[in-house]
Design an enzyme around this catalytic site. Structure first.
Site, mmCIF file in Angstrom:
data_model
loop_
_atom_site.group_PDB
_atom_site.id
_atom_site.type_symbol
_atom_site.label_atom_id
_atom_site.label_comp_id
_atom_site.label_asym_id
_atom_site.label_seq_id
_atom_site.Cartn_x
_atom_site.Cartn_y
_atom_site.Cartn_z
ATOM 1 C CB CYS A 71 -0.898 0.003 1.235
ATOM 2 S SG CYS A 71 -1.897 1.509 1.344
ATOM 3 C CB SER A 114 -0.329 1.057 6.487
ATOM 4 O OG SER A 114 -1.382 1.673 7.194
ATOM 5 C CB CYS A 115 -4.633 -0.865 2.614
ATOM 6 S SG CYS A 115 -5.329 0.794 2.519
#
Lengths: 225, 216
Positions: free
Chosen positions: B115, B119-120
Site C-alpha cells: 500500500c 498501510s492497507c
C-alpha cells in the site's frame, strides 16, 4: 494531495527491516493504540477523512515517528478538529469542565464480544450508481496527469500513464469526496500498468503493477496527444 | 465544510508537534486517558482488542485458508471467485476483508502486495501488519524495484517470472496464495498450514519448505 505519504517509486528510503521480530506488538503502547482505533469513533469521521488527517502530519513526523504513534496523532487531531477534545485538555492530558463529555457510559466488551464485533466490522464500500461503467475489461485507459489539493487515491507515480482495464469492481465510495464529507459512488477498476510504462529503468522487464482506480481518474484518450 | 478543512488540520498538527511529549507511550496514554475520562471508551474494551489480535486474529488464519485451498479444489474455486464469502465459511471475514481478492503464484507469476499511500492490510485474515510493511522503505520501493525488494528478503526471482505488484489504493485487500511445496502429498490441511509463512501471503516469501515451521 501531493504529500509525503505518497511514497510509491520515491528513492532514498534505505533498507527494509527484514529481520523484524514476529511479535505482534513491539511495545505495549502499540497495542493500546490499536485497541483505541478499534473502539473509539470520531463522529462523522470517514476512513477517507481519517487518512487525510494522517497525510497532513508534518513530513518530518510522518517519516520519522513510529507507525502507531502516527495513528495516535491522527486520532488526537481528528478529535480536536471535531471539537470533542480541546487543545488544553490534550496538553494537560486531563478532561476539563466546560468541554465535551459523553452522556452515557461506553460499552465494556470482553474478548468474545470483540471477536464478534470484528466480524461485524467487515464494512462494504460498494453501492449502486445510475451510470453504466465507461470502460470494459481490456480497454486501454490513461490516468489523469494532475491531482488536487485534498485527499485522493491516485498516486503520483501513475499520473498521466497508459494502462489496461483488468477488472471492474462495481461502484465504490469515491474517496476524494468522502474525505470532504460527501458520499458518492463511482465505478472502480483494477488497472494494470507495464513496469516499463512507469519506470525508465524497467525497460525489458516483464513485471506489472496493478492499482484499483476510480472512473474519474481515467480517460479513454491521452490528454497529451 | 469547515470540519473537512485541510489547513485547520495542518495547524492542529503544528500545535501537537510543539506540545506533545516526544515519547510515543506518553502520547498514546494522553489519548487513552482523555477518551476514558470523557466517557468515550472503556479501557477494558481496549484490553480485549489487544488480546483478540494477539491470541486469535493473525496470520494463522490466512495460513488455514491457503492450506484449505491447496487441499480442497472446490474451496479454492470459491475462494478465487468470491474470497469474502470463502473466508466467511471459516469465520475469518471481518475488519478490512469485505472486498478481499486472492491472487495465486505459479511457476511463471509471483505476486507482491503493498500500500504505497498508507498501510492497507487484510486485518481479520492476517492480523497486525509487520512494521516494515508500513515503513517508507518498503512502500516506496515495492512498486518500482520489486526484484530488489525480494532480494533483500533473500528471494531471487528468475527474469522470466512475471512479478505482479498489487498497490492497495482502494478498499480491496489482497491475499497471495503461495505455491504448495513439492513432496507434501501425504500432508493434511493442518500440517500444510504450518508451512505457510506470513510473508508468503504478502509476497515477500516464495518457495515454502516442506520441512520448516512457518507459523506458530
Amino acid at each position: 494531495m501531493d504529500g509525503v505519504h505518497d511514497l510509491g517509486g520515491k528513492l532514498g528510503y534505505g533498507a527494509i527491516d527484514v529481520d523484524e521480530s514476529d511479535v505482534v506488538f513491539h511495545h505495549a503502547w502499540e497495542g493500546r493504540e490499536w485497541g483505541i482505533s478499534r473502539c473509539a469513533r470520531v463522529p462523522g469521521c470517514t476512513i477517507d477523512w481519517w487518512r487525510h488527517v494522517r497525510e497532513l502530519i508534518k513530513p518530518e513526523d510522518y517519516l520519522n515517528r513510529p507507525y502507531f504513534d502516527s495513528w495516535a496523532q491522527t486520532d488526537l487531531a481528528a478529535y480536536l478538529n471535531a471539537g470533542i477534545f480541546a487543545m488544553d485538555e490534550v496538553i494537560s492530558g486531563k478532561a476539563e469542565a466546560g468541554h465535551y463529555m459523553a452522556e452515557e457510559a461506553p460499552p465494556v466488551m470482553d474478548k468474545d464480544a470483540v471477536l464478534a464485533q470484528d466480524r461485524k466490522n467487515a464494512f462494504r464500500f460498494d453501492g449502486k450508481v445510475e451510470s453504466e461503467p465507461q470502460f470494459s475489461i481490456g480497454d486501454t485507459v490513461f490516468t489523469s496527469s494532475i491531482g488536487h489539493d485534498h485527499h485522493t487515491r491516485l498516486p503520483q507515480y501513475v499520473r498521466g500513464k497508459r494502462g489496461v482495464v483488468q477488472c471492474h469492481h462495481g461502484a465504490h465510495i469515491f474517496p476524494d469526496l468522502s474525505a470532504q464529507g460527501i458520499e458518492t459512488h463511482q465505478h472502480l477498476y483494477s488497472i494494470v500498468f507495464e513496469a516499463a510504462e512507469l519506470w525508465p529503468e524497467a525497460k525489458g522487464r516483464c513485471d506489472r503493477v496493478y492499482l484499483d482506480l476510480w472512473e474519474s481518474y481515467l480517460s479513454g484518450s491521452d490528454a497529451n496527444e | 465544510m469547515s470540519e473537512h478543512d485541510s489547513s485547520k488540520v495542518v495547524k492542529i498538527h503544528e500545535h501537537l508537534h510543539s506540545h506533545l511529549p516526544s515519547e510515543s507511550a506518553l502520547r498514546v496514554k494522553a489519548l487513552e486517558t482523555l477518551l476514558v475520562e470523557k466517557g468515550l471508551v472503556d479501557s477494558r474494551t481496549i484490553d480485549a482488542w489487544v488480546e483478540a489480535y494477539t491470541d486469535e486474529i493473525g496470520p494463522k488464519r490466512g495460513a488455514h485458508v491457503v492450506a484449505k485451498a491447496w487441499t480442497d479444489p472446490d474451496y479454492k474455486r470459491r475462494l478465487m471467485e468470491d474470497a469474502p464469502s470463502a473466508i466467511d465459511e471459516l469465520g475469518y471475514l471481518g475488519t478490512a476483508t469485505a472486498h478481499l481478492k486472492v491472487v495465486e503464484n505459479t511457476d511463471k507469476i509471483h505476486n507482491l502486495v503493498v500500500c504505497t499511500l498508507c498501510s492497507c492490510y487484510p486485518f481479520s485474515l492476517l492480523g497486525i501488519a509487520p512494521a516494515w510493511y508500513k515503513a517508507a522503505a518498503y512502500r516506496s520501493r515495492a512498486v518500482r524495484d520489486p526484484r530488489g525488494v525480494l532480494k533483500e528478503f533473500g528471494i531471487e526471482i528468475d527474469d522470466e517470472v512475471e512479478i505482479r505488484v498489487w498497490d492497495s489504493t482502494a478498499e480491496l485487500r489482497y491475499l497471495v496464495i503461495p505455491q504448495r511445496p513439492d513432496d507434501t502429498d501425504d500432508m493434511d490441511e493442518a500440517s500444510l498450514a504450518k508451512l505457510v509463512t506470513r510473508n508468503s501471503m504478502i509476497g515477500t516469501d516464495r518457495d515454502l519448505k516442506p520441512d520448516t515451521q512457518g507459523l506458530r
